[in-house]
Design a protein around this motif. Structure first.
Motif, PDB file in Angstrom:
ATOM      1  N   GLN A 115      -5.796 -51.043  12.394  1.00  0.00           N
ATOM      2  CA  GLN A 115      -5.353 -50.051  11.418  1.00  0.00           C
ATOM      3  C   GLN A 115      -3.975 -49.572  11.843  1.00  0.00           C
ATOM      4  N   ALA A 116      -3.147 -49.201  10.873  1.00  0.00           N
ATOM      5  CA  ALA A 116      -1.824 -48.668  11.223  1.00  0.00           C
ATOM      6  C   ALA A 116      -1.482 -47.497  10.320  1.00  0.00           C
ATOM      7  N   TYR A 117      -0.636 -46.627  10.831  1.00  0.00           N
ATOM      8  CA  TYR A 117       0.034 -45.635   9.996  1.00  0.00           C
ATOM      9  C   TYR A 117       1.303 -46.371   9.583  1.00  0.00           C
ATOM     10  N   VAL A 118       1.203 -47.088   8.470  1.00  0.00           N
ATOM     11  CA  VAL A 118       2.170 -48.137   8.157  1.00  0.00           C
ATOM     12  C   VAL A 118       3.640 -47.682   8.144  1.00  0.00           C
ATOM     13  N   PRO A 119       3.998 -46.643   7.389  1.00  0.00           N
ATOM     14  CA  PRO A 119       5.432 -46.307   7.356  1.00  0.00           C
ATOM     15  C   PRO A 119       5.979 -45.920   8.726  1.00  0.00           C
ATOM     16  N   MET A 120       5.171 -45.184   9.497  1.00  0.00           N
ATOM     17  CA  MET A 120       5.637 -44.790  10.831  1.00  0.00           C
ATOM     18  C   MET A 120       5.656 -45.994  11.772  1.00  0.00           C
ATOM     19  N   ALA A 121       4.661 -46.871  11.646  1.00  0.00           N
ATOM     20  CA  ALA A 121       4.608 -48.052  12.515  1.00  0.00           C
ATOM     21  C   ALA A 121       5.835 -48.928  12.297  1.00  0.00           C
ATOM     22  N   GLU A 122       6.226 -49.088  11.043  1.00  0.00           N
ATOM     23  CA  GLU A 122       7.417 -49.909  10.768  1.00  0.00           C
ATOM     24  C   GLU A 122       8.676 -49.249  11.327  1.00  0.00           C
ATOM     25  N   LYS A 123       8.733 -47.927  11.230  1.00  0.00           N
ATOM     26  CA  LYS A 123       9.888 -47.205  11.812  1.00  0.00           C
ATOM     27  C   LYS A 123       9.939 -47.382  13.330  1.00  0.00           C
ATOM     28  N   LYS A 124       8.767 -47.320  13.954  1.00  0.00           N
ATOM     29  CA  LYS A 124       8.722 -47.422  15.423  1.00  0.00           C
ATOM     30  C   LYS A 124       9.023 -48.852  15.884  1.00  0.00           C
TER      31      LYS A 124
ATOM     32  N   TRP B 125     -13.208 -47.898  18.693  1.00  0.00           N
ATOM     33  CA  TRP B 125     -11.747 -47.838  18.603  1.00  0.00           C
ATOM     34  C   TRP B 125     -11.200 -47.810  20.019  1.00  0.00           C
ATOM     35  N   ILE B 126     -10.257 -48.692  20.308  1.00  0.00           N
ATOM     36  CA  ILE B 126      -9.697 -48.793  21.649  1.00  0.00           C
ATOM     37  C   ILE B 126      -8.417 -47.968  21.722  1.00  0.00           C
ATOM     38  N   GLY B 127      -8.238 -47.286  22.857  1.00  0.00           N
ATOM     39  CA  GLY B 127      -6.996 -46.551  23.047  1.00  0.00           C
ATOM     40  C   GLY B 127      -6.460 -46.763  24.434  1.00  0.00           C
TER      41      GLY B 127
ATOM     42  N   GLU C 194       2.965 -48.680  23.569  1.00  0.00           N
ATOM     43  CA  GLU C 194       3.215 -47.271  23.905  1.00  0.00           C
ATOM     44  C   GLU C 194       3.457 -46.391  22.673  1.00  0.00           C
ATOM     45  N   ILE C 195       4.293 -46.847  21.765  1.00  0.00           N
ATOM     46  CA  ILE C 195       4.808 -45.915  20.740  1.00  0.00           C
ATOM     47  C   ILE C 195       4.485 -46.268  19.291  1.00  0.00           C
ATOM     48  N   VAL C 196       3.892 -47.421  19.028  1.00  0.00           N
ATOM     49  CA  VAL C 196       3.698 -47.803  17.626  1.00  0.00           C
ATOM     50  C   VAL C 196       2.280 -47.433  17.169  1.00  0.00           C
ATOM     51  N   PRO C 197       2.173 -46.608  16.108  1.00  0.00           N
ATOM     52  CA  PRO C 197       0.843 -46.155  15.675  1.00  0.00           C
ATOM     53  C   PRO C 197       0.027 -47.261  14.999  1.00  0.00           C
ATOM     54  N   ILE C 198      -0.541 -48.094  15.852  1.00  0.00           N
ATOM     55  CA  ILE C 198      -1.469 -49.157  15.433  1.00  0.00           C
ATOM     56  C   ILE C 198      -2.689 -49.034  16.341  1.00  0.00           C
ATOM     57  N   TRP C 199      -3.863 -49.185  15.729  1.00  0.00           N
ATOM     58  CA  TRP C 199      -5.099 -49.057  16.510  1.00  0.00           C
ATOM     59  C   TRP C 199      -5.986 -50.267  16.288  1.00  0.00           C
ATOM     60  N   LYS C 200      -6.696 -50.603  17.345  1.00  0.00           N
ATOM     61  CA  LYS C 200      -7.565 -51.772  17.334  1.00  0.00           C
ATOM     62  C   LYS C 200      -9.010 -51.312  17.490  1.00  0.00           C
ATOM     63  N   LYS C 201      -9.885 -51.807  16.623  1.00  0.00           N
ATOM     64  CA  LYS C 201     -11.309 -51.523  16.775  1.00  0.00           C
ATOM     65  C   LYS C 201     -12.003 -52.816  17.177  1.00  0.00           C
TER      66      LYS C 201
ATOM     67  N   THR D 100      -1.324 -27.744   3.858  1.00  0.00           N
ATOM     68  CA  THR D 100      -0.661 -28.759   4.675  1.00  0.00           C
ATOM     69  C   THR D 100      -1.528 -30.009   4.694  1.00  0.00           C
ATOM     70  N   LYS D 101      -0.893 -31.137   4.452  1.00  0.00           N
ATOM     71  CA  LYS D 101      -1.630 -32.395   4.460  1.00  0.00           C
ATOM     72  C   LYS D 101      -1.594 -33.006   5.859  1.00  0.00           C
ATOM     73  N   ILE D 102      -2.779 -33.356   6.344  1.00  0.00           N
ATOM     74  CA  ILE D 102      -2.883 -33.910   7.694  1.00  0.00           C
ATOM     75  C   ILE D 102      -3.567 -35.272   7.630  1.00  0.00           C
ATOM     76  N   LEU D 103      -2.881 -36.283   8.132  1.00  0.00           N
ATOM     77  CA  LEU D 103      -3.417 -37.644   8.121  1.00  0.00           C
ATOM     78  C   LEU D 103      -4.160 -37.920   9.426  1.00  0.00           C
ATOM     79  N   LEU D 104      -5.288 -38.607   9.292  1.00  0.00           N
ATOM     80  CA  LEU D 104      -6.101 -38.934  10.475  1.00  0.00           C
ATOM     81  C   LEU D 104      -6.298 -40.445  10.562  1.00  0.00           C
ATOM     82  N   PHE D 105      -6.386 -40.944  11.783  1.00  0.00           N
ATOM     83  CA  PHE D 105      -6.516 -42.385  11.987  1.00  0.00           C
ATOM     84  C   PHE D 105      -7.570 -42.710  13.037  1.00  0.00           C
ATOM     85  N   ALA D 106      -7.965 -43.978  13.016  1.00  0.00           N
ATOM     86  CA  ALA D 106      -8.829 -44.570  14.040  1.00  0.00           C
ATOM     87  C   ALA D 106     -10.058 -43.699  14.327  1.00  0.00           C
ATOM     88  N   GLY D 107     -10.298 -43.394  15.607  1.00  0.00           N
ATOM     89  CA  GLY D 107     -11.497 -42.668  15.979  1.00  0.00           C
ATOM     90  C   GLY D 107     -11.582 -41.289  15.345  1.00  0.00           C
TER      91      GLY D 107
END
Lengths: 155, 77
Positions: free
Chosen positions: A51-60, A134-136, A118-125, B2-9
């Motif tokens: 999973q990714a926070y796509v717009p931020m991941a692309e920026k990072k 979910w791995i971190g 380190e910095i790109v908001p992508i997560w692996k399950k 305020t909109k808060i986005l949540l991810f993964a776990g």
């Protein structure tokens, strides 16, 4: 020009990523291909879900490209990361770095994959035979730039 | 609101991809405290926070219209 740093839900084409950095000035193109491993410390993975926070991941990812440019001014970088359901052996990430001489291409490529972790908001399950999680923090260090949130910053 | 986005776990534990919170004014730290009280999830204390797609420190003030995201430890690559 099309994107140099992108997240995709479809299989990544290695030549597409390589072509972006291919140029007359280059004497080397280093390609890193991250794939889905079946066994980790004896435990069998069935498949992964990214999973990714796509717009931020692309920026990072683009930021990593800028950092590489600062460290290796002659380097050109392209990175694609896949999300969604990935089976064993599937390609999760492709990094291509072209440089005039080979040593820099190895160094910059290694730098890129370490920074992704380190910095790109992508997560692996991970999905195993007996569960899922979910791995971190794969580097087993604090996964954040400058190490924050630091103890003193926390509640 | 305020909109808060949540991810993964964090998304899984709350059952929400995004939450709308009545958060009038304050810092990232204030937001963490409010969410911690509401959800009792340590993740709101430990996850990194991004505002408008950039990492933000705890003393950063949250403005009207900001998009806030909680970023658990990442595991790409």
């Amino acid at each position: 020009m099309s994107k140099r740093f992108w997240i995709t839900e479809t299989p990544i084409s290695i030549p597409e990523v390589v072509d972006i950095v291919s140029r007359r000035e280059a004497g080397a193109i280093n390609t890193f291909i991250g794939t889905v491993r079946e066994f980790t410390k004896g435990k069998r993975t069935l498949y992964l879900e990214y999973q990714a926070y796509v717009p931020m991941a692309e920026k990072k990812l683009a930021q990593i490209g800028e950092e590489i440019k600062e460290k290796w001014p002659d380097a050109e970088t392209a990175i694609s990361h896949r999300i969604g359901h990935l089976d064993i052996k599937d390609i999760a990430v492709v990094i291509a770095v072209s440089t005039p001489h080979r040593a820099d291409s190895y160094d910059a490529s290694r730098y890129a994959i370490e920074r992704i972790k380190e910095i790109v908001p992508i997560w692996k399950k991970e999905h195993w035979e007996d569960g899922e999680e979910w791995i971190g923090d794969q580097k087993e260090t604090k996964a954040y730039p400058k190490g924050y949130p630091e103890e003193s910053d926390q509640l | 609101m305020t909109k808060i986005l949540l991810f993964a776990g964090l998304q899984e534990k709350t059952g929400e991809e995004a939450i709308e919170l009545d958060f009038s004014k304050g810092s990232v730290k204030d937001l963490r405290e409010q969410l911690l009280q509401e959800y009792q999830l340590e993740d709101f204390k430990t996850a990194m926070v991004a505002i408008n797609e950039e990492f933000a420190a705890n003393d950063r003030l949250i403005e009207q219209g900001d998009i806030v995201a909680f970023i658990p430890p990442v595991s790409g690559g």
